[in-house]
Scaffold this motif. Structure first.
Motif, PDB file in Angstrom:
ATOM      1  N   UNK A 187       0.837  -1.205   0.000  1.00 47.17           N
ATOM      2  CA  UNK A 187       0.000   0.000   0.000  1.00 47.17           C
ATOM      3  C   UNK A 187       0.870   1.252   0.000  1.00 47.17           C
ATOM      4  N   UNK A 188       0.484   2.223  -0.805  1.00 48.33           N
ATOM      5  CA  UNK A 188       1.266   3.460  -0.938  1.00 48.33           C
ATOM      6  C   UNK A 188       1.069   4.333   0.303  1.00 48.33           C
ATOM      7  N   UNK A 189       2.172   4.697   0.936  1.00 47.00           N
ATOM      8  CA  UNK A 189       2.122   5.549   2.124  1.00 47.00           C
ATOM      9  C   UNK A 189       2.018   7.013   1.726  1.00 47.00           C
ATOM     10  N   UNK A 190       1.479   7.843   2.621  1.00 47.41           N
ATOM     11  CA  UNK A 190       1.440   9.287   2.330  1.00 47.41           C
ATOM     12  C   UNK A 190       2.843   9.842   2.133  1.00 47.41           C
ATOM     13  N   UNK A 191       2.974  10.762   1.211  1.00 47.51           N
ATOM     14  CA  UNK A 191       4.254  11.409   0.937  1.00 47.51           C
ATOM     15  C   UNK A 191       4.372  12.671   1.779  1.00 47.51           C
ATOM     16  N   UNK A 192       5.353  12.693   2.669  1.00 48.06           N
ATOM     17  CA  UNK A 192       5.551  13.836   3.563  1.00 48.06           C
ATOM     18  C   UNK A 192       6.670  14.708   2.993  1.00 48.06           C
ATOM     19  N   UNK A 193       6.333  15.941   2.644  1.00 43.35           N
ATOM     20  CA  UNK A 193       7.305  16.899   2.115  1.00 43.35           C
ATOM     21  C   UNK A 193       7.719  17.845   3.229  1.00 43.35           C
ATOM     22  N   UNK A 194       9.013  18.111   3.340  1.00 45.23           N
ATOM     23  CA  UNK A 194       9.518  19.009   4.377  1.00 45.23           C
ATOM     24  C   UNK A 194      10.044  20.293   3.739  1.00 45.23           C
ATOM     25  N   UNK A 195       9.630  21.423   4.335  1.00 47.99           N
ATOM     26  CA  UNK A 195      10.089  22.725   3.866  1.00 47.99           C
ATOM     27  C   UNK A 195      10.396  23.604   5.072  1.00 47.99           C
ATOM     28  N   UNK A 196      11.073  24.728   4.789  1.00 45.08           N
ATOM     29  CA  UNK A 196      11.365  25.691   5.848  1.00 45.08           C
ATOM     30  C   UNK A 196      10.165  26.617   6.073  1.00 45.08           C
ATOM     31  N   UNK A 197      10.148  27.228   7.260  1.00 47.15           N
ATOM     32  CA  UNK A 197       9.012  28.072   7.645  1.00 47.15           C
ATOM     33  C   UNK A 197       8.805  29.234   6.677  1.00 47.15           C
ATOM     34  N   UNK A 198       9.883  29.766   6.103  1.00 48.10           N
ATOM     35  CA  UNK A 198       9.710  30.912   5.203  1.00 48.10           C
ATOM     36  C   UNK A 198       9.018  30.504   3.902  1.00 48.10           C
ATOM     37  N   UNK A 199       8.885  29.201   3.666  1.00 49.56           N
ATOM     38  CA  UNK A 199       8.182  28.714   2.484  1.00 49.56           C
ATOM     39  C   UNK A 199       6.712  28.400   2.773  1.00 49.56           C
ATOM     40  N   UNK A 200       6.279  28.683   3.996  1.00 47.37           N
ATOM     41  CA  UNK A 200       4.912  28.336   4.410  1.00 47.37           C
ATOM     42  C   UNK A 200       3.881  28.883   3.435  1.00 47.37           C
ATOM     43  N   UNK A 201       2.964  28.024   3.028  1.00 46.90           N
ATOM     44  CA  UNK A 201       1.971  28.408   2.015  1.00 46.90           C
ATOM     45  C   UNK A 201       0.578  27.943   2.421  1.00 46.90           C
ATOM     46  N   UNK A 202      -0.280  28.878   2.856  1.00 53.93           N
ATOM     47  CA  UNK A 202      -1.650  28.489   3.202  1.00 53.93           C
ATOM     48  C   UNK A 202      -2.567  28.369   1.989  1.00 53.93           C
ATOM     49  N   UNK A 203      -2.116  28.804   0.815  1.00 55.61           N
ATOM     50  CA  UNK A 203      -2.946  28.757  -0.386  1.00 55.61           C
ATOM     51  C   UNK A 203      -2.802  27.402  -1.079  1.00 55.61           C
ATOM     52  N   UNK A 204      -3.306  26.397  -0.402  1.00 49.93           N
ATOM     53  CA  UNK A 204      -3.302  25.049  -0.955  1.00 49.93           C
ATOM     54  C   UNK A 204      -4.723  24.505  -0.919  1.00 49.93           C
ATOM     55  N   UNK A 205      -4.952  23.439  -1.632  1.00 50.53           N
ATOM     56  CA  UNK A 205      -6.286  22.835  -1.664  1.00 50.53           C
ATOM     57  C   UNK A 205      -6.127  21.321  -1.614  1.00 50.53           C
ATOM     58  N   UNK A 206      -6.631  20.738  -0.562  1.00 51.88           N
ATOM     59  CA  UNK A 206      -6.437  19.305  -0.398  1.00 51.88           C
ATOM     60  C   UNK A 206      -7.446  18.518  -1.236  1.00 51.88           C
ATOM     61  N   UNK A 207      -7.054  17.345  -1.727  1.00 53.06           N
ATOM     62  CA  UNK A 207      -7.987  16.489  -2.462  1.00 53.06           C
ATOM     63  C   UNK A 207      -8.873  15.719  -1.494  1.00 53.06           C
ATOM     64  N   UNK A 208      -9.925  15.129  -2.000  1.00 49.85           N
ATOM     65  CA  UNK A 208     -10.838  14.370  -1.140  1.00 49.85           C
ATOM     66  C   UNK A 208     -10.174  13.089  -0.631  1.00 49.85           C
ATOM     67  N   UNK A 209      -9.188  12.571  -1.387  1.00 49.32           N
ATOM     68  CA  UNK A 209      -8.372  11.463  -0.896  1.00 49.32           C
ATOM     69  C   UNK A 209      -6.924  11.950  -0.899  1.00 49.32           C
ATOM     70  N   UNK A 210      -6.411  12.415   0.239  1.00 52.36           N
ATOM     71  CA  UNK A 210      -5.071  13.010   0.273  1.00 52.36           C
ATOM     72  C   UNK A 210      -3.976  11.964   0.088  1.00 52.36           C
ATOM     73  N   UNK A 211      -2.918  12.361  -0.610  1.00 53.20           N
ATOM     74  CA  UNK A 211      -1.778  11.472  -0.826  1.00 53.20           C
ATOM     75  C   UNK A 211      -0.558  11.905  -0.027  1.00 53.20           C
TER      76      UNK A 211
END
Length: 227
Positions: A187-211
């Motif tokens: 089974x495919x596990x969720x992909x966790x992406x790591x970024x720095x705080x200065x890259x914080x982006x609240x303008x995202x839209x999650x899918x109904x089945x998140x990956x």
């Protein structure tokens, strides 16, 4: 008890994408909103009753609860409304409507007379010399009785939501139980992406089945882990 290769007693795997898993995710997300609202109200009521330092935060905690509850019952671009699945009991319709109106007119938008700002001059009593002009804001919080009614509404909605979730949970459990070990471990596990705080982006839209999702690190957090 069977253990995995790393010695853990349970194997945690994502449930595959399907109509039921998407429904389960949606219903569970409502549960998260209600739990957040309930916890905030319990803390606010503790502030009312104990007259402690928490009392200063009580009004803000009630506002947090209002926002969390309304996330579940108002329109969203990525999910339906809680009330599409769970009906508000007749005895709680008034407080449900009151909370939504309070959110729209006072908490999310400052347009009701529950938050009034005045222009006030400060003058010396004897000479009427003007010392200042200030703009105090008078905030009228939800009455304690309404807060307690709101908490009762959340408790009822949580119980009704649990009744809706359980059949979906059991269908997903049955489907998982029918898979062989090879398919479970693949089974495919969720992909966790790591970024720095200065890259914080609240303008995202999650899918109904998140990956997956993104974690943001502050430099201080990174240095603390490094030590």
């Amino acid at each position: 008890m069977e253990h995995t290769e790393d010695g853990q007693p349970f194997l945690i795997v994502p449930v595959g994408d399907s109509a039921d898993s998407r429904l389960f995710i949606e219903l569970s997300s409502y549960g998260s909103d209600l739990a957040e609202a309930r916890h905030a109200l319990h803390l606010a009521i503790r502030g009312f009753e104990e007259e402690s330092d928490l009392a200063d935060a009580s009004r803000h905690l009630v506002g947090l609860a209002v926002v969390a509850y309304c996330r579940a019952v108002l329109h969203s671009n990525v999910r339906g409304r809680l009330t599409d699945h769970v009906a508000v009991p007749d005895g709680f319709v008034r407080v449900h409507d009151l909370v939504k109106t309070y959110r729209n007119a006072t908490v999310a938008h400052s347009q009701s007379e529950l938050a009034v700002t005045y222009a006030v001059g400060v003058l010396e009593t004897d000479t009427l010399r003007v010392r200042d002009v200030t703009g105090p804001t008078v905030l009228v919080p939800l009455p304690n009785r309404v807060v307690r009614d709101f908490l009762e509404l959340i408790d009822v909605m949580e119980r009704r939501l649990d009744l809706i979730i359980e059949p979906v949970r059991h269908r997903l459990m049955k489907k998982l139980g029918e898979l062989d070990r090879r398919r479970v471990e693949a089974a495919v596990r969720p992909e966790i992406t790591e970024k720095w705080a200065h890259e914080f982006n609240p303008r995202t839209k999650r899918p109904r089945y998140p990956s997956g999702h993104t974690l943001y690190w502050d430099v201080a957090d990174y240095e603390a882990v490094d030590e």
